[in-house]
Design an enzyme around this catalytic site. Structure first.
Site, PDB file in Angstrom:
ATOM      1  CB  THR A   1     -95.583 -12.562  42.751  1.00 49.04           C
ATOM      2  OG1 THR A   1     -94.858 -12.284  43.959  1.00 49.04           O
ATOM      3  CG2 THR A   1     -96.383 -13.846  42.936  1.00 49.04           C
TER       4      THR A   1
ATOM      5  N   GLY B   1     -92.648  -8.232  39.648  1.00 49.81           N
ATOM      6  CA  GLY B   1     -92.801  -7.660  38.315  1.00 49.81           C
ATOM      7  C   GLY B   1     -94.088  -8.005  37.597  1.00 49.81           C
ATOM      8  CB  THR B   2     -97.261  -9.710  38.589  1.00 45.65           C
ATOM      9  OG1 THR B   2     -97.355  -8.983  39.820  1.00 45.65           O
ATOM     10  CG2 THR B   2     -96.767 -11.108  38.874  1.00 45.65           C
ATOM     11  N   GLY B   3     -97.136  -6.662  37.801  1.00 43.19           N
ATOM     12  CA  GLY B   3     -97.846  -5.481  37.304  1.00 43.19           C
ATOM     13  C   GLY B   3     -97.153  -4.864  36.108  1.00 43.19           C
ATOM     14  CB  CYS B   4     -93.542  -4.233  35.430  1.00 42.21           C
ATOM     15  SG  CYS B   4     -93.159  -3.365  36.964  1.00 42.21           S
TER      16      CYS B   4
ATOM     17  CE  LYS C   1    -102.543  -4.264  38.271  1.00 45.90           C
ATOM     18  NZ  LYS C   1    -101.097  -4.119  37.963  1.00 45.90           N
TER      19      LYS C   1
END
Length: 282
Positions: A216, A218-221, A185
């Site tokens: 932003t 929690g974007t990865g989750c 990412k």
């Protein structure tokens, strides 16, 4: 009278499971994953690895759960509800990583998306060095897909991961560790938000505009959960990744202000949809 009796619509919907930490602020972790699953019309189940005291400003403290309890949750969920896809998030310690690996051995056909969470958005550490090593050696070979950001990719490979030029090399190194596919990412890149998908036979850049926002958390989750939801719905891996990136971009654009720090994305920007209407949020 009999007219008060309404027959229910009996139907099956696909299920997914997230193996991750609880975020009391509900912007990331288990809570973000369950919202993401629900937004895709997928039944969400959860295996909690740790409880965090957390808000938009950061992680104040956390306690990992007993590894045996983590294993028991996995077995309880998978034996009965039979999720079609799984993801992992915060894994906290090596004991938890090991029981997850052992438990998943009983379900070899379950596709697992690994989000190798090392730090919260605020920078707070969520995994220790021993756990990261166990993740790399034991869990990565089980992954259908791994979704590291640049710092996580650097931590897992020992290679520099700072520019778009670094990303293919880091992706190759991750594939060499035994993962089925990788999305490196680019959220930490300065000017763009391009991700690189590699599965050993194809290599594709996924471009998106960088959304200017402080929402932003929690974007990865959310991204890894959306991929997992799309896999549960029967989509091919690459298509699942593309759809998840589109979903996350829309959720970022629609983000709302909660708290004083990193506010969450809006998981329900499209309203709540049910699989009888549309199979996936496009």
């Amino acid at each position: 009278s009999m007219s008060n009796l309404l027959p229910a619509i009996s139907r099956r919907i696909p299920a997914a499971v997230t193996i991750a930490g609880s975020d009391s602020g509900a912007g990331a972790g288990i809570q973000a994953d369950l919202k993401t699953f629900a937004a895709h019309g997928v039944y969400g189940t959860s295996v909690i690895t740790a409880v965090t005291a957390q808000n938009t400003r950061g992680v104040q403290s956390f306690a990992a759960l007993d590894p045996g309890l983590v294993a028991a949750q996995i077995e309880a969920v998978i034996d009965d509800i039979k999720p079609a896809a799984a993801k992992t998030g915060m894994l906290a310690n090596a004991g938890i990583v090991r029981v997850i690996v052992e438990a998943l051995e009983h379900y070899p056909d379950l596709p697992v998306v690994i989000d190798p969470v090392a730090n919260a958005k605020s920078g707070d550490a969520l995994i220790d060095a021993e756990a990261l090593a166990a993740l790399r050696s034991d869990l990565l070979p089980r992954a259908r897909l791994i979704t590291p950001n640049l710092p996580e990719a650097a931590a897992l490979t020992g290679l520099r991961a700072e520019t778009t030029d670094d990303m293919p090399r880091v992706g190759e190194a991750l594939l060499a560790l035994g993962v089925g596919a990788v999305v490196v990412k680019g959220g930490h890149l300065i000017d763009r938000a391009d991700d690189l998908f590699m599965d050993g036979s194809r290599s594709e850049w996924l471009s998106a505009a960088r959304v200017i926002t402080r929402c932003t958390h929690g974007t990865g989750c959310t991204f890894s959960a959306a991929i997992t939801a799309n896999l549960a719905l029967g989509h091919e891996l690459f298509e699942a990744v593309v759809a998840a990136k589109r979903y996350l971009t829309e959720a970022l654009i629609a983000g709302y202000e909660v708290g004083d720090g990193h506010s969450p994305v809006d998981h329900f920007y499209a309203g709540t949809r049910f699989p009888t209407n549309e199979r996936v949020i496009a």
